[in-house]
Scaffold this motif. Sequence first.
Motif, PDB file in Angstrom:
ATOM      1  N   ASP A  10      30.610  37.977  40.811  1.00 55.72           N
ATOM      2  CA  ASP A  10      31.738  37.615  39.957  1.00 55.72           C
ATOM      3  C   ASP A  10      32.925  38.515  40.248  1.00 55.72           C
ATOM      4  O   ASP A  10      34.069  38.064  40.314  1.00 55.72           O
ATOM      5  CB  ASP A  10      31.371  37.728  38.479  1.00 55.72           C
ATOM      6  CG  ASP A  10      30.414  36.634  38.022  1.00 55.72           C
ATOM      7  OD1 ASP A  10      30.302  35.621  38.743  1.00 55.72           O
ATOM      8  OD2 ASP A  10      29.798  36.815  36.952  1.00 55.72           O
ATOM      9  N   GLN A  11      32.650  39.804  40.436  1.00 55.33           N
ATOM     10  CA  GLN A  11      33.731  40.744  40.728  1.00 55.33           C
ATOM     11  C   GLN A  11      34.354  40.431  42.081  1.00 55.33           C
ATOM     12  O   GLN A  11      35.574  40.455  42.228  1.00 55.33           O
ATOM     13  CB  GLN A  11      33.219  42.179  40.706  1.00 55.33           C
ATOM     14  CG  GLN A  11      34.333  43.195  40.885  1.00 55.33           C
ATOM     15  CD  GLN A  11      33.829  44.626  40.756  1.00 55.33           C
ATOM     16  OE1 GLN A  11      32.640  44.881  40.738  1.00 55.33           O
ATOM     17  NE2 GLN A  11      34.759  45.540  40.667  1.00 55.33           N
ATOM     18  N   ASP A  12      33.528  40.114  43.091  1.00 58.62           N
ATOM     19  CA  ASP A  12      34.064  39.768  44.401  1.00 58.62           C
ATOM     20  C   ASP A  12      34.946  38.531  44.327  1.00 58.62           C
ATOM     21  O   ASP A  12      35.988  38.449  44.955  1.00 58.62           O
ATOM     22  CB  ASP A  12      32.932  39.505  45.403  1.00 58.62           C
ATOM     23  CG  ASP A  12      32.241  40.785  45.848  1.00 58.62           C
ATOM     24  OD1 ASP A  12      32.792  41.873  45.562  1.00 58.62           O
ATOM     25  OD2 ASP A  12      31.167  40.694  46.454  1.00 58.62           O
ATOM     26  N   ARG A  13      34.536  37.550  43.517  1.00 58.20           N
ATOM     27  CA  ARG A  13      35.309  36.326  43.384  1.00 58.20           C
ATOM     28  C   ARG A  13      36.660  36.617  42.738  1.00 58.20           C
ATOM     29  O   ARG A  13      37.679  36.068  43.121  1.00 58.20           O
ATOM     30  CB  ARG A  13      34.512  35.311  42.554  1.00 58.20           C
ATOM     31  CG  ARG A  13      34.768  33.903  42.934  1.00 58.20           C
ATOM     32  CD  ARG A  13      33.877  32.863  42.285  1.00 58.20           C
ATOM     33  NE  ARG A  13      33.092  33.218  41.133  1.00 58.20           N
ATOM     34  CZ  ARG A  13      31.776  33.464  41.152  1.00 58.20           C
ATOM     35  NH1 ARG A  13      31.115  33.390  42.277  1.00 58.20           N
ATOM     36  NH2 ARG A  13      31.132  33.763  40.054  1.00 58.20           N
ATOM     37  N   GLU A  14      36.682  37.498  41.738  1.00 62.20           N
ATOM     38  CA  GLU A  14      37.926  37.811  41.032  1.00 62.20           C
ATOM     39  C   GLU A  14      38.876  38.648  41.879  1.00 62.20           C
ATOM     40  O   GLU A  14      40.082  38.509  41.785  1.00 62.20           O
ATOM     41  CB  GLU A  14      37.621  38.559  39.731  1.00 62.20           C
ATOM     42  CG  GLU A  14      37.012  37.671  38.680  1.00 62.20           C
ATOM     43  CD  GLU A  14      36.722  38.435  37.401  1.00 62.20           C
ATOM     44  OE1 GLU A  14      37.110  39.611  37.297  1.00 62.20           O
ATOM     45  OE2 GLU A  14      36.111  37.844  36.502  1.00 62.20           O
ATOM     46  N   THR A  15      38.345  39.549  42.700  1.00 62.56           N
ATOM     47  CA  THR A  15      39.202  40.475  43.441  1.00 62.56           C
ATOM     48  C   THR A  15      39.382  40.086  44.893  1.00 62.56           C
ATOM     49  O   THR A  15      40.109  40.745  45.615  1.00 62.56           O
ATOM     50  CB  THR A  15      38.631  41.908  43.388  1.00 62.56           C
ATOM     51  OG1 THR A  15      37.357  41.907  44.038  1.00 62.56           O
ATOM     52  CG2 THR A  15      38.518  42.412  41.981  1.00 62.56           C
ATOM     53  N   GLY A  16      38.709  39.043  45.342  1.00 63.38           N
ATOM     54  CA  GLY A  16      38.804  38.662  46.740  1.00 63.38           C
ATOM     55  C   GLY A  16      37.889  39.515  47.600  1.00 63.38           C
ATOM     56  O   GLY A  16      38.054  39.604  48.796  1.00 63.38           O
ATOM     57  N   GLY A  17      36.904  40.177  46.994  1.00 62.15           N
ATOM     58  CA  GLY A  17      35.988  41.033  47.726  1.00 62.15           C
ATOM     59  C   GLY A  17      36.552  42.429  47.878  1.00 62.15           C
ATOM     60  O   GLY A  17      37.739  42.658  47.736  1.00 62.15           O
ATOM     61  N   GLY A  18      35.691  43.372  48.157  1.00 61.74           N
ATOM     62  CA  GLY A  18      36.132  44.738  48.388  1.00 61.74           C
ATOM     63  C   GLY A  18      36.335  45.510  47.102  1.00 61.74           C
ATOM     64  O   GLY A  18      35.888  45.114  46.031  1.00 61.74           O
ATOM     65  N   SER A  19      37.026  46.620  47.224  1.00 62.54           N
ATOM     66  CA  SER A  19      37.227  47.491  46.066  1.00 62.54           C
ATOM     67  C   SER A  19      38.683  47.451  45.603  1.00 62.54           C
ATOM     68  O   SER A  19      39.577  47.071  46.356  1.00 62.54           O
ATOM     69  CB  SER A  19      36.845  48.928  46.431  1.00 62.54           C
ATOM     70  OG  SER A  19      37.678  49.401  47.468  1.00 62.54           O
ATOM     71  N   GLU A  20      38.861  47.863  44.379  1.00 61.09           N
ATOM     72  CA  GLU A  20      40.199  47.881  43.780  1.00 61.09           C
ATOM     73  C   GLU A  20      41.052  48.942  44.484  1.00 61.09           C
ATOM     74  O   GLU A  20      40.676  50.109  44.553  1.00 61.09           O
ATOM     75  CB  GLU A  20      40.078  48.198  42.285  1.00 61.09           C
ATOM     76  CG  GLU A  20      41.378  48.109  41.534  1.00 61.09           C
ATOM     77  CD  GLU A  20      41.902  46.692  41.410  1.00 61.09           C
ATOM     78  OE1 GLU A  20      43.120  46.546  41.259  1.00 61.09           O
ATOM     79  OE2 GLU A  20      41.110  45.737  41.466  1.00 61.09           O
ATOM     80  N   PRO A  21      42.224  48.564  45.036  1.00 59.27           N
ATOM     81  CA  PRO A  21      43.077  49.556  45.683  1.00 59.27           C
ATOM     82  C   PRO A  21      43.780  50.431  44.646  1.00 59.27           C
ATOM     83  O   PRO A  21      43.819  50.096  43.458  1.00 59.27           O
ATOM     84  CB  PRO A  21      44.092  48.701  46.455  1.00 59.27           C
ATOM     85  CG  PRO A  21      44.121  47.402  45.750  1.00 59.27           C
ATOM     86  CD  PRO A  21      42.757  47.218  45.143  1.00 59.27           C
TER      87      PRO A  21
END
Length: 125
Positions: A10-21
């Motif tokens: 779910d987090q990958d879907r919301e952020t486009g994958g990866g970590s929060e810059p």
Amino acid sequence: MSSVPSSASDQDRETGGGSEPDYRFTLANERTFLAWIRTALALVAGAVAVLHLVPLDWGDGSRLTVGLALTALAVIITVYAPLRWIRVQRAMRRGRPLPMSALPLITTVGVTLVCVAVLVGNYWP
């Protein structure tokens, strides 16, 4: 209902994958997007001025050509700016190099052509 993602997917879907810059980079990306939108608004204002407000001794064809060119450039920038914002945001989240953008080149060529048309319209009837 909680706004916290329930799983990593779910987090990958919301952020486009990866970590929060770092938030500073995200805000800088947003400011760049807004600068492109301001540029598009300025081009629309220029088109309105050429078409309706500025008393020019041009033929209708020259006035219409410059006004439509400014409007077309504004539309291109308005469509491309959010796509660029998304691409940059996605690259930052994934830790990849920032993608090159054609927007500065498109804007430069478009404004140069409009300037040439204005010069031709003013000095060569």
